[in-house]
Design a protein around this motif. Sequence first.
Motif, PDB file in Angstrom:
ATOM      1  N   MET A 256      34.480 131.465  32.963  1.00 18.62           N
ATOM      2  CA  MET A 256      34.105 132.867  33.106  1.00 18.62           C
ATOM      3  C   MET A 256      34.703 133.691  31.999  1.00 18.62           C
ATOM      4  O   MET A 256      35.631 133.260  31.333  1.00 18.62           O
ATOM      5  CB  MET A 256      34.498 133.418  34.469  1.00 18.62           C
ATOM      6  CG  MET A 256      35.971 133.626  34.673  1.00 18.62           C
ATOM      7  SD  MET A 256      36.322 134.135  36.355  1.00 18.62           S
ATOM      8  CE  MET A 256      35.438 135.676  36.469  1.00 18.62           C
TER       9      MET A 256
ATOM     10  N   LYS B  81      37.484 139.189  30.752  1.00 17.34           N
ATOM     11  CA  LYS B  81      38.498 139.932  30.005  1.00 17.34           C
ATOM     12  C   LYS B  81      37.909 141.231  29.468  1.00 17.34           C
ATOM     13  O   LYS B  81      38.599 142.210  29.277  1.00 17.34           O
ATOM     14  CB  LYS B  81      39.008 139.063  28.856  1.00 17.34           C
ATOM     15  CG  LYS B  81      40.354 139.546  28.311  1.00 17.34           C
ATOM     16  CD  LYS B  81      40.935 138.518  27.371  1.00 17.34           C
ATOM     17  CE  LYS B  81      42.031 139.087  26.498  1.00 17.34           C
ATOM     18  NZ  LYS B  81      43.233 139.426  27.233  1.00 17.34           N
TER      19      LYS B  81
ATOM     20  N   ARG C 136      29.560 126.022  25.840  1.00 19.43           N
ATOM     21  CA  ARG C 136      30.916 125.494  25.961  1.00 19.43           C
ATOM     22  C   ARG C 136      31.038 124.617  27.212  1.00 19.43           C
ATOM     23  O   ARG C 136      31.717 123.599  27.219  1.00 19.43           O
ATOM     24  CB  ARG C 136      31.925 126.637  26.010  1.00 19.43           C
ATOM     25  CG  ARG C 136      33.355 126.145  25.778  1.00 19.43           C
ATOM     26  CD  ARG C 136      34.329 127.288  25.714  1.00 19.43           C
ATOM     27  NE  ARG C 136      34.191 128.085  24.499  1.00 19.43           N
ATOM     28  CZ  ARG C 136      34.287 129.405  24.443  1.00 19.43           C
ATOM     29  NH1 ARG C 136      34.490 130.096  25.540  1.00 19.43           N
ATOM     30  NH2 ARG C 136      34.188 130.048  23.313  1.00 19.43           N
TER      31      ARG C 136
ATOM     32  N   TYR D 248      40.599 132.412  28.895  1.00 18.69           N
ATOM     33  CA  TYR D 248      39.569 133.206  28.226  1.00 18.69           C
ATOM     34  C   TYR D 248      39.480 132.803  26.767  1.00 18.69           C
ATOM     35  O   TYR D 248      40.346 132.090  26.248  1.00 18.69           O
ATOM     36  CB  TYR D 248      39.933 134.702  28.306  1.00 18.69           C
ATOM     37  CG  TYR D 248      41.293 135.019  27.715  1.00 18.69           C
ATOM     38  CD1 TYR D 248      41.411 135.458  26.405  1.00 18.69           C
ATOM     39  CD2 TYR D 248      42.455 134.836  28.458  1.00 18.69           C
ATOM     40  CE1 TYR D 248      42.652 135.716  25.854  1.00 18.69           C
ATOM     41  CE2 TYR D 248      43.696 135.097  27.918  1.00 18.69           C
ATOM     42  CZ  TYR D 248      43.798 135.539  26.606  1.00 18.69           C
ATOM     43  OH  TYR D 248      45.025 135.798  26.053  1.00 18.69           O
ATOM     44  N   ALA D 249      38.411 133.259  26.142  1.00 20.39           N
ATOM     45  CA  ALA D 249      38.272 133.128  24.696  1.00 20.39           C
ATOM     46  C   ALA D 249      38.087 134.526  24.159  1.00 20.39           C
ATOM     47  O   ALA D 249      37.399 135.339  24.772  1.00 20.39           O
ATOM     48  CB  ALA D 249      37.054 132.273  24.366  1.00 20.39           C
TER      49      ALA D 249
ATOM     50  N   GLU E 241      40.843 130.416  21.730  1.00 16.68           N
ATOM     51  CA  GLU E 241      40.538 130.017  23.104  1.00 16.68           C
ATOM     52  C   GLU E 241      41.831 129.699  23.828  1.00 16.68           C
ATOM     53  O   GLU E 241      42.663 128.954  23.312  1.00 16.68           O
ATOM     54  CB  GLU E 241      39.653 128.772  23.097  1.00 16.68           C
ATOM     55  CG  GLU E 241      38.282 129.045  22.529  1.00 16.68           C
ATOM     56  CD  GLU E 241      37.325 127.881  22.714  1.00 16.68           C
ATOM     57  OE1 GLU E 241      37.668 126.942  23.459  1.00 16.68           O
ATOM     58  OE2 GLU E 241      36.246 127.931  22.111  1.00 16.68           O
TER      59      GLU E 241
ATOM     60  N   TYR F 157      42.770 128.398  27.343  1.00 17.77           N
ATOM     61  CA  TYR F 157      42.406 127.888  28.663  1.00 17.77           C
ATOM     62  C   TYR F 157      43.437 126.872  29.150  1.00 17.77           C
ATOM     63  O   TYR F 157      43.902 126.028  28.382  1.00 17.77           O
ATOM     64  CB  TYR F 157      41.044 127.185  28.617  1.00 17.77           C
ATOM     65  CG  TYR F 157      39.880 128.127  28.424  1.00 17.77           C
ATOM     66  CD1 TYR F 157      39.425 128.914  29.486  1.00 17.77           C
ATOM     67  CD2 TYR F 157      39.243 128.230  27.193  1.00 17.77           C
ATOM     68  CE1 TYR F 157      38.352 129.772  29.304  1.00 17.77           C
ATOM     69  CE2 TYR F 157      38.170 129.092  27.022  1.00 17.77           C
ATOM     70  CZ  TYR F 157      37.729 129.863  28.078  1.00 17.77           C
ATOM     71  OH  TYR F 157      36.675 130.718  27.903  1.00 17.77           O
TER      72      TYR F 157
ATOM     73  N   ASN G  64      44.310 136.371  32.235  1.00 23.04           N
ATOM     74  CA  ASN G  64      43.818 137.050  31.035  1.00 23.04           C
ATOM     75  C   ASN G  64      44.925 137.359  30.042  1.00 23.04           C
ATOM     76  O   ASN G  64      44.750 138.177  29.142  1.00 23.04           O
ATOM     77  CB  ASN G  64      43.062 138.325  31.431  1.00 23.04           C
ATOM     78  CG  ASN G  64      41.654 138.010  31.917  1.00 23.04           C
ATOM     79  OD1 ASN G  64      41.111 136.940  31.618  1.00 23.04           O
ATOM     80  ND2 ASN G  64      41.060 138.911  32.659  1.00 23.04           N
TER      81      ASN G  64
END
Lengths: 287, 90
Positions: free
Chosen positions: A145, A148, A228, B7-8, B13, B15, B62
């Motif tokens: 998801m 952000k 992705r 998040y990216a 990235e 994660y 985040n």
Amino acid sequence: MAEFWKWRESRWVSQEVHWKDARVISAGVDVGSVSTQAVILIDGLLYSYSNIRTGSSSPESATKAMNLALEGTGLSLEKIHYTVGTGYGRVNVPFAQRTITEIACHAKGANFMYGPTVRTVLDMGGQDCKVIRCDENGKVLSFLMNDKCAAGTGRGLEVFADLVGVNIEEMGELSLRVEEEPPPVSSTCVVFAKSEASSLLRRGWPKERVLAAYCAAMAKRVVVLLERLGVEEDFAITGGIAKNAGIVRRIENHLGVKALEPKMDTQIAGALGAALFAASLAQREGK
Amino acid sequence: MILRFGYADGSGEFYITLDSEKCDGCGVCVEVCPKGVLFLAPNPFDPLEEVPLALVREDARNRLKYLCVLCKGSPKPCVASCPNGALEHF
């Protein structure tokens, strides 16, 4: 001031399903950042739903959506055996027995809405987007998801509707009426994209071309997310943006994969999934 | 289920990935994380299941780029401590 962003609220009640001889009455309420839905199921069958714009208070929006789903049915809140809240404001559903994440609910809801062949769900919501891979039971296998930043989501589309002066429900179709696809705006960030689009409009670009450039940028952004995680067919889109053909067609073109045709309001997927979980939980707890 | 938290953004990235089939909820990773990024709870993405798993805290999801800066480079303590190889870290 004209309000081009205001999408239509809706409600629906089944003519075939009746609650009076129901064994399990379950409900799901999805309080999103932009829209709120309530779904009522009778023994696992879709009975009624509502879809409204979320106000400044999550509990009030939840209550309003529920009342709208109940309106005129003779059914009342007390008769519902189990209610699950989901979405951004899920902890603020006053009458819910439990909350469940929207990722789990969207997978479940898409499985009901589009059928058990769905393996990849893209939820394009008001303030975030999610890619979910699921099995034939709507159980989540993996997800990705981006919450952000609200770039390239429903809220951004609302801002754009007012900027360009086109009704939000007509933006997608209009954006497809270009002879040649313009380059996408360079950012889906609502603030940057808005100033970029303003300058394109001032330069004399027709509305449909500006919309095409924005829809293309939104599609590009979610395609990155989809690629992705990998797209396995069948592929389905839930959430409000599934109603925007300009974005959907461009996502399909990027992926080389067609999205399933929706059979009902794509915005209710989260609440529908919540109601399905509510039905399972009601049975488990023997209510 | 593969749970992907993070998040990216323009800078990269970020994660943390957990394989729910491999995680047995032992909690070693939770203890070794210097920033308390992880905790144990039932899988929120599989609501009918009640077995606890290692999850990334909601208020950390985040901010991983900043929170995980202490463990920049490898090996990451969370990943290295897992007896089942259930975790992956950016």
